[in-house]
Structures are given as structure tokens and as C-alpha cells.
Design an enzyme around this catalytic site. Structure first.
Site, PDB file in Angstrom:
ATOM      1  N   HIS A  27       1.162  -1.712  -0.071  1.00 36.10           N
ATOM      2  CA  HIS A  27      -0.035  -0.096   0.391  1.00 36.10           C
ATOM      3  C   HIS A  27       0.462   1.148   0.098  1.00 36.10           C
ATOM      4  O   HIS A  27       1.236   2.138   1.455  1.00 36.10           O
ATOM      5  CB  HIS A  27      -0.494  -0.265   1.031  1.00 36.10           C
ATOM      6  CG  HIS A  27      -1.597   0.965   1.067  1.00 36.10           C
ATOM      7  ND1 HIS A  27      -3.355   1.071   2.309  1.00 36.10           N
ATOM      8  CD2 HIS A  27      -2.001   2.534   1.050  1.00 36.10           C
ATOM      9  CE1 HIS A  27      -3.567   2.438   2.158  1.00 36.10           C
ATOM     10  NE2 HIS A  27      -3.280   2.805   1.163  1.00 36.10           N
ATOM     11  N   GLU A  37     -11.444   3.623   5.854  1.00 30.34           N
ATOM     12  CA  GLU A  37      -9.848   4.604   6.630  1.00 30.34           C
ATOM     13  C   GLU A  37     -10.192   5.462   7.146  1.00 30.34           C
ATOM     14  O   GLU A  37      -9.962   6.068   9.034  1.00 30.34           O
ATOM     15  CB  GLU A  37      -9.371   5.062   5.379  1.00 30.34           C
ATOM     16  CG  GLU A  37      -7.568   6.357   5.578  1.00 30.34           C
ATOM     17  CD  GLU A  37      -7.141   7.023   4.509  1.00 30.34           C
ATOM     18  OE1 GLU A  37      -7.571   6.637   3.957  1.00 30.34           O
ATOM     19  OE2 GLU A  37      -6.356   7.407   4.961  1.00 30.34           O
ATOM     20  N   HIS A  51      -9.580   1.391  -1.130  1.00 35.41           N
ATOM     21  CA  HIS A  51      -9.348   2.000   0.080  1.00 35.41           C
ATOM     22  C   HIS A  51     -10.952   2.350   0.514  1.00 35.41           C
ATOM     23  O   HIS A  51     -12.000   2.510  -0.207  1.00 35.41           O
ATOM     24  CB  HIS A  51      -9.117   4.083  -0.204  1.00 35.41           C
ATOM     25  CG  HIS A  51      -7.464   3.431   0.036  1.00 35.41           C
ATOM     26  ND1 HIS A  51      -6.542   2.776  -1.815  1.00 35.41           N
ATOM     27  CD2 HIS A  51      -6.250   4.928   0.386  1.00 35.41           C
ATOM     28  CE1 HIS A  51      -6.327   3.393  -1.266  1.00 35.41           C
ATOM     29  NE2 HIS A  51      -5.439   4.320  -0.023  1.00 35.41           N
TER      30      HIS A  51
HETATM   31  N1  ADE Z   1      -3.806   9.049  -1.763  1.00 36.48           N
HETATM   32  C1  ADE Z   1      -3.310   9.470  -1.388  1.00 36.48           C
HETATM   33  N2  ADE Z   1      -2.870   8.638  -0.099  1.00 36.48           N
HETATM   34  C2  ADE Z   1      -4.419   8.276   0.272  1.00 36.48           C
HETATM   35  C3  ADE Z   1      -4.691   8.071   1.211  1.00 36.48           C
HETATM   36  N3  ADE Z   1      -4.645   7.546   2.671  1.00 36.48           N
HETATM   37  N4  ADE Z   1      -6.267   7.672   1.329  1.00 36.48           N
HETATM   38  C4  ADE Z   1      -6.306   7.908   0.126  1.00 36.48           C
HETATM   39  N5  ADE Z   1      -6.839   8.219  -1.019  1.00 36.48           N
HETATM   40  C5  ADE Z   1      -4.970   7.881  -0.786  1.00 36.48           C
HETATM   41 ZN    ZN Z   2      -3.852   4.533   0.611  1.00 31.65          ZN
END
Ligand code: ADE
Ligand code: ZN
Length: 344
Positions: A19, A202, A199
Site C-alpha cells: 500500500h 480509513e 481504500h
Molecule cells: N491517496 C493517497 N493517500 C491516500 C489515503 N491515505 N487515502 C485515500 N487516498 C489517498
Molecule cells: Zn492509501
């Protein structure tokens, strides 16, 4: 007693990184150099000033600065230099395999051609194989704050390069841009033979992780922190062993957690989730892969056996062939044995 320090134990063990946004490895020094040669203005007078600007309260504050930084990348050589700088850094950290994201829309939206971007990145990655012995897979990520038609257009750009791109992903502003927005794009991508990742969880809720699994049919979740809010989801992830690519220092810098001691990775390992450690955007979050391992190990008091498990997970969760995985896992077991870590 162990004969090597925890720092050295982490440094020397072979690792995979799964990642990593290549645009997130853009160090201020290189940004100044490339801006100057392209006659582009950047809103900073010194490296110190750039570093001071890297204080974020959430994902969006980071993304605004990250997209601005990427704006000085113009030529194939720029994309080569960016990628090569990352590879040489992680080579010194004993990373032997990388699966990296690139965000074509960050560049095509400002008039840079898809070909320039992918050729520069890919040439560096190929040199990484021959000169550094680092294998790679490339993931083309869609920006989820843009619309479906822009994602479809980007997928069209990628078709002639199908052999070079293993998977498609989904990144950028998570809240308000659920995976369902890209269900049709991902269906087309799978039909074209791409693997899918996204993603999810998060900053977003566990329902976004469900959508990534059920609608986008992902084989890996990037981040996935919020899965712990939904026991049924945890059970599904454990049963399927769908990996989560976690990014501890990123989570800390983007205030997903307030202290590394609160990072969920240890809890996740205890639940038998297949979790990995990664750096996400190391130039912005203060640490490449080894620092992510070390700071997390210290904060959560991880044992060397747990660190070994995380490193083995990084290969298990990769798209290397089963034979390659078996070979490297044997190598890691031998490394652990030499360091007096029992197998069971
Ligand atoms: N693009 C780069 N880093 C990211 C992250 N942590 N979350 C979502 N998009 C991203
Ligand atoms: Zn990322």
C-alpha cells in the site's frame, strides 16, 4: 536474550510493501529540483517550509497538499525519478517486492498524458528488477472524488497497457464517495481481467468495506480500520482471509487515531485477520516502511514473532505466485530461526 536489536531485526528481514502511492513518496528535495527544471512555481521557499505545511487534521487536508505537490510532475523523466527515488530508498530497507498505486487522473486532469505517466513509472520499476532485485505489481487507482465517467475514461486509457497493470484501486476523499459509486467501472475492470482493491474504512464506515467486498469484489482492502465496528464483517474477513493493508503512521498523521498505542493492528491479529504494515505516503507521513514497523512494534509492544507474522503476511497478501510466496516464506522462517524465534 536476543543478539540483535529490534531495529536491526526489522531492518534485515525481507519485506513486501502493498500500500504505497507513488505520488506520496515525493520528497521536498526532489520536488524543488523537479519544479525548478520544469519552471513551475511551488508555494514554499524552503524544505523547512514544506515540512511545516505537512500537518493535517484529516484526509482531505492532506489530499489538497498532495495533489498540489504532484502538479510539478510533467515529463516521463520526472515520473521515472520519483519512482526510482522510492525504489532505492526501500531497497536499503530490505524491501524485495512492491505493489504500488499510481493516480493517473491527478495528472491527466492537468493535461499530462497517460502514456508519459505510466512509461516513466514502469521504466523505473523495470530497472528496479534488473538493478535492485525488487519485483513489482502496478495498481491503477481511480480518484473517488471525481465522477464515474472520468473513471471509465481512465480505464479506457489503461486497456493498451493491460499487461503492465495488475489491478485497479480506489482512493482519494472517502467520506461521501462510497464504493457503490464505482460499481459499474469495477465490473468492467474485472471483465478486462484486472484484480480489484479499494481504500475503505480509513475514515469511512464499515458499510463502505461491505460495499467494496460485495459490489467491487475486491480481493484486498486498503486500510479497513473500521471493520472492527462490525463483528459480522470481521467474521467474513477472517473466514475469507481477505487482507487489510494497514498504514499506522498514515493513520496517526491523518488523525484516524490519536496515538499509535490505539492502533487496531494488534487487536486485528488476535482476531486472525490477515493484516499487513505499509507506509501509504511516506514523504508526507514521516516514515518509510521500516519506521512504520518499528514505531508500531514499540507502541504496541509487538513480539518478534508477531513482527515475523506481519512480514510473512505482506508476502501472503501479495500477487506473487504461490511458488514465489513459498520460497520467500521459507527464507523468512530461516531468518526467524537464526534470530531464535520459534515457529509456533
Ligand atoms: N491517496 C493517497 N493517500 C491516500 C489515503 N491515505 N487515502 C485515500 N487516498 C489517498
Ligand atoms: Zn492509501
Amino acid at each position: 536474550m536476543y543478539t540483535t536489536s529490534i531495529e536491526k531485526f526489522i531492518e534485515d528481514i525481507p519485506k513486501a510493501e502493498l500500500h504505497l502511492h507513488i505520488e506520496g513518496t515525493f520528497e521536498p528535495e526532489l520536488m524543488f529540483k523537479i519544479a525548478q527544471r520544469n519552471h513551475k512555481e511551488i508555494p514554499y521557499n524552503s524544505i523547512e517550509e514544506v515540512k511545516n505545511a505537512y500537518r493535517f487534521n484529516n484526509l482531505q487536508e492532506f489530499l489538497d497538499i498532495y495533489y498540489a505537490g504532484a502538479g510539478v510532475l510533467i515529463t516521463e523523466q520526472d515520473f521515472y525519478d520519483l519512482t526510482w527515488a522510492y525504489l532505492t530508498k526501500v531497497h536499503k530497507q530490505n524491501v524485495t517486492h512492491v505493489e504500488i498505486f499510481f493516480d493517473p487522473q491527478t495528472h491527466t486532469e492537468r493535461g499530462i498524458s497517460f502514456d508519459i505517466v505510466i512509461n516513466g513509472i514502469r521504466n523505473a520499476l523495470e530497472d528496479g528488477i534488473s538493478k535492485l532485485g525488487i519485483s513489482y505489481k502496478l495498481i491503477m487507482s481511480f480518484l473517488r472524488h471525481l465522477d464515474e465517467s472520468s473513471a471509465f475514461k481512465t480505464l479506457e486509457h489503461a486497456i493498451p497497457y493491460k499487461k503492465w497493470i495488475t489491478a485497479v484501486g480506489l482512493d482519494s476523499s472517502e467520506l461521501g464517495n462510497p464504493p457503490s459509486k464505482f460499481e459499474r467501472v469495477f465490473t468492467k475492470a474485472r471483465a478486462e481481467g484486472y484484480q480489484t482493491v479499494a481504500h475503505a474504512g480509513e475514515e469511512g464506515p464499515a458499510t463502505y468495506i461491505w460495499e467494496a467486498l460485495d459490489l467491487l469484489k475486491v480481493t484486498r482492502i486498503d486500510h479497513g480500520n473500521s471493520c472492527l465496528d462490525d463483528e459480522q464483517l470481521v467474521q467474513k474477513l477472517v473466514a475469507s482471509q481477505i487482507p487489510l493493508t494497514l498504514c499506522p503512521l498514515s493513520n496517526l498523521e491523518l488523525k484516524v487515531i490519536t496515538d499509535l498505542k490505539d492502533h487496531p493492528i494488534k487487536k486485528m491479529m488476535d482476531k486472525n485477520l490477515l493484516v499487513t504494515i505499509n507506509s501509504d505516503d511516506p514523504a508526507y507521513f514521516g516514515g518509510y516502511i521500516n519506521k512504520n514497523y518499528l514505531e508500531t512494534a514499540k507502541a504496541l509492544n509487538l513480539s518478534r514473532k508477531q513482527i515475523t507474522t506481519l512480514v510473512k503476511n505482506s508476502f501472503k497478501a501479495s500477487w506473487l505466485s504461490e511458488e514465489e510466496k513459498e520460497r520467500i516464506i521459507k527464507e523468512i522462517d530461516f531468518y526467524a530461526y537464526q534470530n531464535q524465534i520459534s515457529k509456533n
